[in-house]
Scaffold this motif. Structure first.
Motif, PDB file in Angstrom:
ATOM      1  N   LEU A   1       4.616  -1.680   3.577  1.00 45.92           N
ATOM      2  CA  LEU A   1       5.114  -2.793   4.381  1.00 45.92           C
ATOM      3  C   LEU A   1       3.977  -3.707   4.833  1.00 45.92           C
ATOM      4  N   VAL A   2       2.924  -3.117   5.386  1.00 43.21           N
ATOM      5  CA  VAL A   2       1.796  -3.916   5.875  1.00 43.21           C
ATOM      6  C   VAL A   2       1.128  -4.646   4.711  1.00 43.21           C
ATOM      7  N   LYS A   3       1.010  -3.984   3.576  1.00 45.40           N
ATOM      8  CA  LYS A   3       0.430  -4.619   2.381  1.00 45.40           C
ATOM      9  C   LYS A   3       1.209  -5.882   2.021  1.00 45.40           C
ATOM     10  N   SER A   4       2.522  -5.793   1.993  1.00 46.92           N
ATOM     11  CA  SER A   4       3.346  -6.950   1.615  1.00 46.92           C
ATOM     12  C   SER A   4       3.207  -8.078   2.646  1.00 46.92           C
TER      13      SER A   4
ATOM     14  N   LEU B   1      -6.943  -2.593   3.920  1.00 46.06           N
ATOM     15  CA  LEU B   1      -5.895  -1.781   4.539  1.00 46.06           C
ATOM     16  C   LEU B   1      -6.180  -0.319   4.243  1.00 46.06           C
ATOM     17  N   GLY B   2      -6.422   0.472   5.281  1.00 42.99           N
ATOM     18  CA  GLY B   2      -6.790   1.867   5.118  1.00 42.99           C
ATOM     19  C   GLY B   2      -5.672   2.828   5.494  1.00 42.99           C
ATOM     20  N   ASP B   3      -5.401   3.768   4.606  1.00 41.73           N
ATOM     21  CA  ASP B   3      -4.535   4.902   4.916  1.00 41.73           C
ATOM     22  C   ASP B   3      -5.454   5.974   5.508  1.00 41.73           C
ATOM     23  N   ARG B   4      -5.582   5.960   6.818  1.00 39.64           N
ATOM     24  CA  ARG B   4      -6.469   6.788   7.633  1.00 39.64           C
ATOM     25  C   ARG B   4      -7.888   6.216   7.685  1.00 39.64           C
TER      26      ARG B   4
ATOM     27  N   VAL C   1      11.500   1.374  12.851  1.00 36.04           N
ATOM     28  CA  VAL C   1      10.059   1.587  12.738  1.00 36.04           C
ATOM     29  C   VAL C   1       9.400   0.384  12.070  1.00 36.04           C
ATOM     30  N   HIS C   2       9.975  -0.057  10.964  1.00 35.93           N
ATOM     31  CA  HIS C   2       9.413  -1.181  10.232  1.00 35.93           C
ATOM     32  C   HIS C   2       9.496  -2.469  11.041  1.00 35.93           C
TER      33      HIS C   2
ATOM     34  N   VAL D   1      -5.797  -0.260   9.803  1.00 37.04           N
ATOM     35  CA  VAL D   1      -5.657   1.146   9.444  1.00 37.04           C
ATOM     36  C   VAL D   1      -4.285   1.661   9.873  1.00 37.04           C
ATOM     37  N   ILE D   2      -3.681   2.482   9.021  1.00 36.92           N
ATOM     38  CA  ILE D   2      -2.444   3.196   9.343  1.00 36.92           C
ATOM     39  C   ILE D   2      -2.805   4.646   9.597  1.00 36.92           C
ATOM     40  N   GLU D   3      -2.390   5.181  10.738  1.00 32.19           N
ATOM     41  CA  GLU D   3      -2.692   6.559  11.124  1.00 32.19           C
ATOM     42  C   GLU D   3      -1.410   7.307  11.484  1.00 32.19           C
ATOM     43  N   GLY D   4      -1.487   8.636  11.448  1.00 32.34           N
ATOM     44  CA  GLY D   4      -0.357   9.448  11.886  1.00 32.34           C
ATOM     45  C   GLY D   4      -0.410  10.844  11.307  1.00 32.34           C
ATOM     46  N   LEU D   5       0.383  11.707  11.895  1.00 31.04           N
ATOM     47  CA  LEU D   5       0.508  13.072  11.396  1.00 31.04           C
ATOM     48  C   LEU D   5       1.238  13.094  10.059  1.00 31.04           C
TER      49      LEU D   5
END
Length: 205
Positions: free
Chosen positions: A22-25, A93-96, A192-193, A7-11
């Motif tokens: 990036l994570v998908k690739s 892969l989850g966006d939130r 960051v990447h 999961v990718i999290e953030g404001l």
């Protein structure tokens, strides 16, 4: 290798979209079948709930209604997409995911943790991601980036103090859970990447 849920999290303005790409690739390059999701959303019913959550209404949207809608969408996604994919050894892969509600509604809206824990128990039944990448950004910087993308939605208009509380809760939860990795999203994107790749490589190995 069994399927994993990342999961990718953030404001707002933390750079989740580029992190997801990036994570998908990286996951696909490692040879894994991948399903991508977003929250709220990811199924026809959950997408309808997403629209309901984000739009402005000519009435007060109570914090309890917002929380219940988030978990309604989440359990639809979990049972219709995430669990079936993992059972087929696909990666997801989850966006939130659930951390968002604990931070936004628990921290930002200041809903009592015990109420959220009850909803988590009912809807998730102990299900948790294998890895969460939390992109940490100063709320003032993140909101400025978000404004640059266009008009803010109902939640994005909640004010700086709301997002400061949300960030504090994210960091508190990350400090207590080794599966949550904090990424400094205030660095230049290249750095960051690089940090994301290093964290993902360690997980994949």
């Amino acid at each position: 290798m069994p399927g994993k849920f990342i999961v990718i999290e953030g404001l707002e303005g933390a750079g989740k979209s580029s992190a997801v790409a990036l994570v998908k690739s990286c996951i696909e390059a490692a040879g894994h079948q991948l399903v991508c999701t977003r929250e709220p959303g990811g199924t026809p019913m959950a997408e309808a709930i997403r629209d309901c959550v984000k739009q402005q209404w000519q009435e007060t949207v109570t914090i309890e209604a917002e929380l219940l809608l988030m978990y309604a969408a989440r359990v639809q996604l979990l049972e219709n997409v995430i669990r079936p994919a993992l059972s087929q050894n696909k990666w997801v892969l989850g966006d939130r995911h659930d951390l968002s509600s604990r931070a936004y509604q628990g921290g930002g809206r200041q809903i009592d943790d015990s109420l959220i824990e009850n909803l988590r128990a009912i809807s998730l039944k102990g299900f948790t991601p294998d890895l969460t990448l939390y992109l940490d950004v100063d709320p003032a910087i993140g909101l400025e980036r978000a404004r640059g993308r266009g008009e803010l939605d109902r939640i994005e208009q909640s004010g700086l103090a709301f997002f400061q509380r949300t960030r504090d809760k994210y960091l508190q939860l990350a400090a207590a859970d080794t599966s949550i990795k904090v990424i400094d999203a205030m660095q230049p994107m290249e750095q960051v990447h690089q940090q994301i790749k290093q964290t993902l490589d360690a997980f994949l190995s």
